[in-house]
Design a protein around this motif. Structure first.
Motif, short mmCIF file in Angstrom:
data_model
loop_
_atom_site.label_atom_id
_atom_site.label_comp_id
_atom_site.label_asym_id
_atom_site.label_seq_id
_atom_site.Cartn_x
_atom_site.Cartn_y
_atom_site.Cartn_z
N ASP A 1 8.36 1.71 -1.50
CA ASP A 1 7.21 2.53 -1.09
C ASP A 1 5.95 1.68 -0.97
O ASP A 1 5.07 1.95 -0.17
CB ASP A 1 6.99 3.71 -2.05
CG ASP A 1 6.83 3.27 -3.49
OD1 ASP A 1 7.32 2.16 -3.83
OD2 ASP A 1 6.21 4.01 -4.27
N TYR B 1 5.38 0.34 2.66
CA TYR B 1 5.38 1.28 3.79
C TYR B 1 4.61 0.74 5.00
O TYR B 1 4.99 0.96 6.14
CB TYR B 1 4.76 2.61 3.37
CG TYR B 1 5.74 3.57 2.74
CD1 TYR B 1 7.10 3.47 2.97
CD2 TYR B 1 5.29 4.60 1.92
CE1 TYR B 1 7.99 4.35 2.39
CE2 TYR B 1 6.18 5.49 1.33
CZ TYR B 1 7.53 5.36 1.58
OH TYR B 1 8.41 6.23 1.01
N LYS C 1 0.87 -1.18 0.00
CA LYS C 1 0.00 0.00 0.00
C LYS C 1 0.91 1.23 0.00
O LYS C 1 1.73 1.38 0.91
CB LYS C 1 -0.85 -0.03 1.25
CG LYS C 1 -1.96 0.98 1.29
CD LYS C 1 -2.76 0.73 2.55
CE LYS C 1 -3.54 1.94 2.97
NZ LYS C 1 -4.08 1.81 4.31
N VAL C 2 0.77 2.05 -1.02
CA VAL C 2 1.66 3.20 -1.11
C VAL C 2 1.16 4.34 -0.22
O VAL C 2 -0.01 4.65 -0.20
CB VAL C 2 1.78 3.67 -2.58
CG1 VAL C 2 2.65 4.91 -2.68
CG2 VAL C 2 2.35 2.56 -3.44
N LYS C 3 2.08 4.91 0.54
CA LYS C 3 1.74 6.03 1.40
C LYS C 3 2.81 7.11 1.15
O LYS C 3 3.99 6.81 1.20
CB LYS C 3 1.79 5.57 2.86
CG LYS C 3 1.27 6.56 3.84
CD LYS C 3 1.19 5.89 5.19
CE LYS C 3 0.60 6.79 6.23
NZ LYS C 3 0.44 6.11 7.51
N LYS C 4 2.39 8.29 0.85
CA LYS C 4 3.35 9.34 0.52
C LYS C 4 4.14 9.76 1.75
O LYS C 4 3.60 9.89 2.84
CB LYS C 4 2.62 10.57 -0.05
CG LYS C 4 2.04 10.33 -1.42
CD LYS C 4 3.14 10.29 -2.47
CE LYS C 4 2.54 9.89 -3.81
NZ LYS C 4 3.57 9.36 -4.71
N VAL C 5 5.42 10.02 1.53
CA VAL C 5 6.29 10.36 2.65
C VAL C 5 5.94 11.72 3.25
O VAL C 5 6.21 11.98 4.40
CB VAL C 5 7.77 10.32 2.20
CG1 VAL C 5 8.70 10.76 3.31
CG2 VAL C 5 8.13 8.92 1.78
#
Lengths: 537, 264
Positions: B130, B133, A311-315
């Motif tokens: 990513d 995460y 699941k991509v989560k923006k930094v």
């Protein structure tokens, strides 16, 4: 493959299980050669089984000595109650030990990684599931066999009746089956946690509830038999059987099964309830056997797919904190997500709840509950090195970051102090509600800086030794010198304030003198923290 | 006291380190200059990791001195660790933290601000971590753990990278990206101390090489200089030069002969 061959293969799997459980429980730094040597010695099958065997023999002996001591000169009708309760307590205590000693090892049995080397050999899936079952039996073998044989022999010596001896053997075996059954779902769950720690808040909350229920259930298995022993002693002194002992003997398995045995031989008024209770125990044990075998039949070597969530989560959502808060946050997460160490967070409130229940049932008096705070504070001193041990193999990692030693220690000391504070607040609320306010009860809160300082000093000692001697925390904690140091810390930080209050109380000095002395001590304790030199991380 | 020249970023002088009675380092000395990739090359157990752990301040030497941009890792470890990005040989990350939580922790401890976020995000996307995460580090493959450790080391854009076998476990794409990153780091004036026992990698990326064996630096120089040292025609591969310098070439032929004989 033949069962004999599979049994011999399970010996190697068990050796690995024992080693892994030792490494895991002690959180040993695998790059610390000294700790690894100790781990190899400590996880020797021969050594471990010998120790288990000794415990297994000594416990029934001490129990039967109690039976001889308690019921020698008591009339038969009363003695039946006492003997039933003592035997039931022994069996429950054995079950407690089986669960406690076998849980982590059983959890490792359910970890697929243990069987990966076997997959490269000419073994079918069925063979591997049988090996897993045999390894599971190996976890308990010596203990269960020794306890069952020794207690049966002692029962024959004590009662000189083959039926009662058989009953001891039977009930002991049934309860062991139940204990092993109880271990399996917990072990499966723990093994999943060991493989993939839960990270979401919901999962962590579920885990806290799970821990609490497990610790509570296990504590009750321990507390109930201990309590019955002290109750029996009181009953004998008073010369009558209390309703508590009578209810246990007649209605509650496994106590009631022994009562039924005595009733059938010597005659007693009540046999319907004990018979029902015993049948219930037998049915439950049969279910246990079915479920244990079913679990291993369904056993498969596969890592749960859900382990890896993509699941991509923006930094840019990063929530940056100050250095100390980041350390604190990290320590809480590591602690709460580690099955072995998480109970440290709840141990104070949990123990208080158990003793409160005992108090409400009239089993402990208020002074016992109040004075227990000093024991608990001492317990924190001895448990605090576990937080450095929790860092264990990561200690080298933290030393690659720009972290100050003082912050590193402070964060861990603070977590334990907060856990203690929860207990201290509970005790103060308790004395306020019950109207038993006294200076000793208030000391649990008054000495909060002492508690923090004692934990800090102990943690500093472990860290300093780890850095200067280049050893893992485990190697340092397992020395006589360290425990002597911990004892001195305990005397200075936790016993001294009590000693001062006792002097104030016996000498007839006013209470405010005790309070002032305690406050002065807090200033001294805080100064020891400030003056303590720490090796650079 | 070692005096740091303008272009010396790491200076290692006469390091001696004992583990009990075992002498792991026996007077190791070398210097890493600004803008170079210094390769510390040696067989397993030669003393590479011990040297690196002393440089980053995890171990203390029994004798000798280390300076990192003029700072001692033993006396001023916090400053040295701010100057260094370190990828250890044995990856030990907080396994119960998620990748995201781990980066957040490192960024907080290193005192980074929002200006670094896009850099961390780009690194994470470049190494394709990513997507993990929300995954606990314990559930990652060894290669992905290695990537997380690399990002953690590069996150604060340190002037010096200390890399102990960093490519071990990386797939071809990630290894290539990482080599490019090392090149970019050098172009921006950074320096790298790189430890490996894989000759091809050392040959392709290192500016200078120090060959370490039994806790001693046997030889030091550019690849050309090392080839000349072994007295060949200058066509030897680094591997051959290495085996000659460490006197392992003859041993290998004996071992191979023995294997052939036993195998039949």
């Amino acid at each position: 493959m033949k069962l004999r061959k599979l049994w011999s293969i399970s010996k190697y799997v068990y050796r690995e299980v024992l080693f892994k459980s030792y490494i895991y429980q002690q959180n040993i730094n695998v790059s610390d050669p000294e700790a690894l040597k100790k781990a190899l010695r400590g996880s020797s099958v021969m050594f471990y089984k010998t120790m288990m065997g000794i415990v297994a023999v000594l416990y029934p002996i001490s129990t039967f000595m109690l039976i001889f001591a308690f019921i020698g000169n008591i009339e038969l009708e009363v003695a039946q109650y006492y003997a039933s309760v003592i035997l039931g307590s022994m069996v429950l205590m054995d079950a407690f030990l089986v669960i406690l000693l076998g849980l982590i090892q059983s959890s490792i049995i359910f970890m697929p990684s243990i069987y990966i080397p076997l997959q490269t050999l000419n073994l079918s899936d069925r063979d591997i599931s049988i090996i897993a079952l045999l390894t599971f039996f190996r976890v308990f073998d010596i203990f269960i066999v020794s306890v069952t044989i020794v207690s049966s022999i002692l029962a024959q010596i004590a009662f000189r009746n083959i039926f009662l001896t058989f009953l001891v053997f039977l009930i002991q075996s049934l309860v062991f089956i139940l204990a092993m059954w109880f271990v399996i779902p917990v072990a499966v769950r723990v093994s999943r946690i060991l493989m993939v720690p839960a990270v979401s808040r919901k999962k962590v909350l579920i885990r806290i509830i799970f821990y609490s229920a497990y610790v509570f259930a296990l504590s009750m298995v321990y507390v109930l038999p201990s309590l019955t022993m002290s109750k029996i002693s009181e009953n004998i002194q008073m010369g009558k059987v209390s309703s508590f002992i009578e209810a246990l003997a007649i209605y509650i398995p496994p106590f009631c099964s022994f009562y039924l045995g005595f009733a059938l031989i010597y005659g007693a008024r009540e046999i319907i309830y004990p018979t029902t209770g015993t049948l219930f125990l037998i049915i439950l044990s049969l279910l246990g056997v079915r479920n244990v075998t079913r679990t291993f039949k369904k056993f498969k070597i596969e890592i749960p797919i859900s382990a890896v969530e993509r699941k991509v989560k923006k930094v840019r959502e990063f929530k940056l904190k100050g250095k100390f808060k980041a350390l604190l946050d990290k320590d809480v997460k590591l602690l709460i997500r580690n099955v072995n160490y998480a109970p440290l967070l709840f141990i104070g409130p949990m123990i208080f709840t158990i003793y409160l229940i005992m108090y409400l049932f009239g089993m402990f008096n208020i002074n016992f509950v109040i004075n227990f705070s000093s024991y608990l504070a001492s317990l924190y001193i001895f448990l605090s090195p576990a937080l450095i041990q929790l860092e264990g193999r990561y200690l080298d990692f933290i030393r690659t970051l720009p972290v100050d030693s003082r912050d590193f220690i402070k964060s861990k000391a603070l977590i334990l102090t907060i856990s203690y504070l929860a207990y201290a607040i509970m005790i103060v609320a308790f004395v306020l509600i019950t109207g038993n306010v006294n200076i000793f009860a208030m000391l649990s809160v008054l000495n909060i800086i002492g508690v923090y300082s004692g934990i800090y000093v102990i943690l500093a000692k472990v860290l300093n030794d780890a850095i200067t001697e280049e050893k893992g925390a485990y190697s340092i904690i397992n020395t006589l010198g360290f425990w002597a140091y911990a004892l001195l810390v305990m005397l200075f930080y936790y016993i001294l304030p009590y000693a001062v209050l006792i002097i104030v109380s016996i000498g007839g000095y006013p209470e405010w003198a005790g309070i002032i002395a305690t406050i002065i001590l807090q200033a001294i304790y805080y100064a020891t923290v400030k003056l303590k030199k720490l090796a650079k991380l | 006291m070692i005096k740091m020249g303008d272009d010396i970023v790491i200076s290692v002088s006469n390091l001696v380190k004992y583990y009990g009675d075992f002498k792991a380092l026996d007077g190791v000395s070398f210097k890493v200059r600004k803008g170079e990739i210094y390769g510390l090359l040696g067989p397993n157990g030669a003393g590479k990791t011990t040297t690196i752990k002393i440089i980053v301040g995890i171990l203390k030497p029994n004798e000798g001195e280390v300076r990192v941009l003029g700072h001692s890792p033993q006396e001023d470890p916090v400053t040295v660790r701010q100057l260094i990005g370190y990828v250890p040989e044995e990856i030990t990350l907080y396994e119960s933290l998620t990748v995201y939580e781990f980066f957040e922790f490192i960024a907080s401890v290193r005192g980074l601000d929002e200006n670094y976020f896009s850099w961390v995000d780009t690194l994470a996307r470049s190494f394709e971590v990513d997507q993990y995460y929300e995954t606990p580090i314990a559930a990652l493959s060894q290669g992905n753990k290695q990537k997380v450790a690399i990002i953690a080391a590069l996150m604060h854009k340190p002037p010096i990278l200390v890399l102990d076998e960093p490519i071990k476990g990386l797939d071809a794409k990630s290894a290539k990206i990482f080599k490019e990153l090392m090149q970019m780091h050098i172009e921006r004036g950074g320096s790298i101390l790189f430890s490996t026992h894989i000759m091809d990698i050392a040959e392709s990326i290192c500016t200078r090489i120090g060959i370490i064996h039994h806790g001693k630096i046997l030889a030091e120089g550019t690849i050309e200089e090392l080839r000349q040292m072994v007295g060949g025609e200058g066509k030897e591969s680094l591997e051959e030069a290495f085996l000659i310098l460490t006197k392992e070439r003859e041993e290998i032929s004996h071992v191979v002969e023995e294997l052939r004989r036993v195998l039949g």
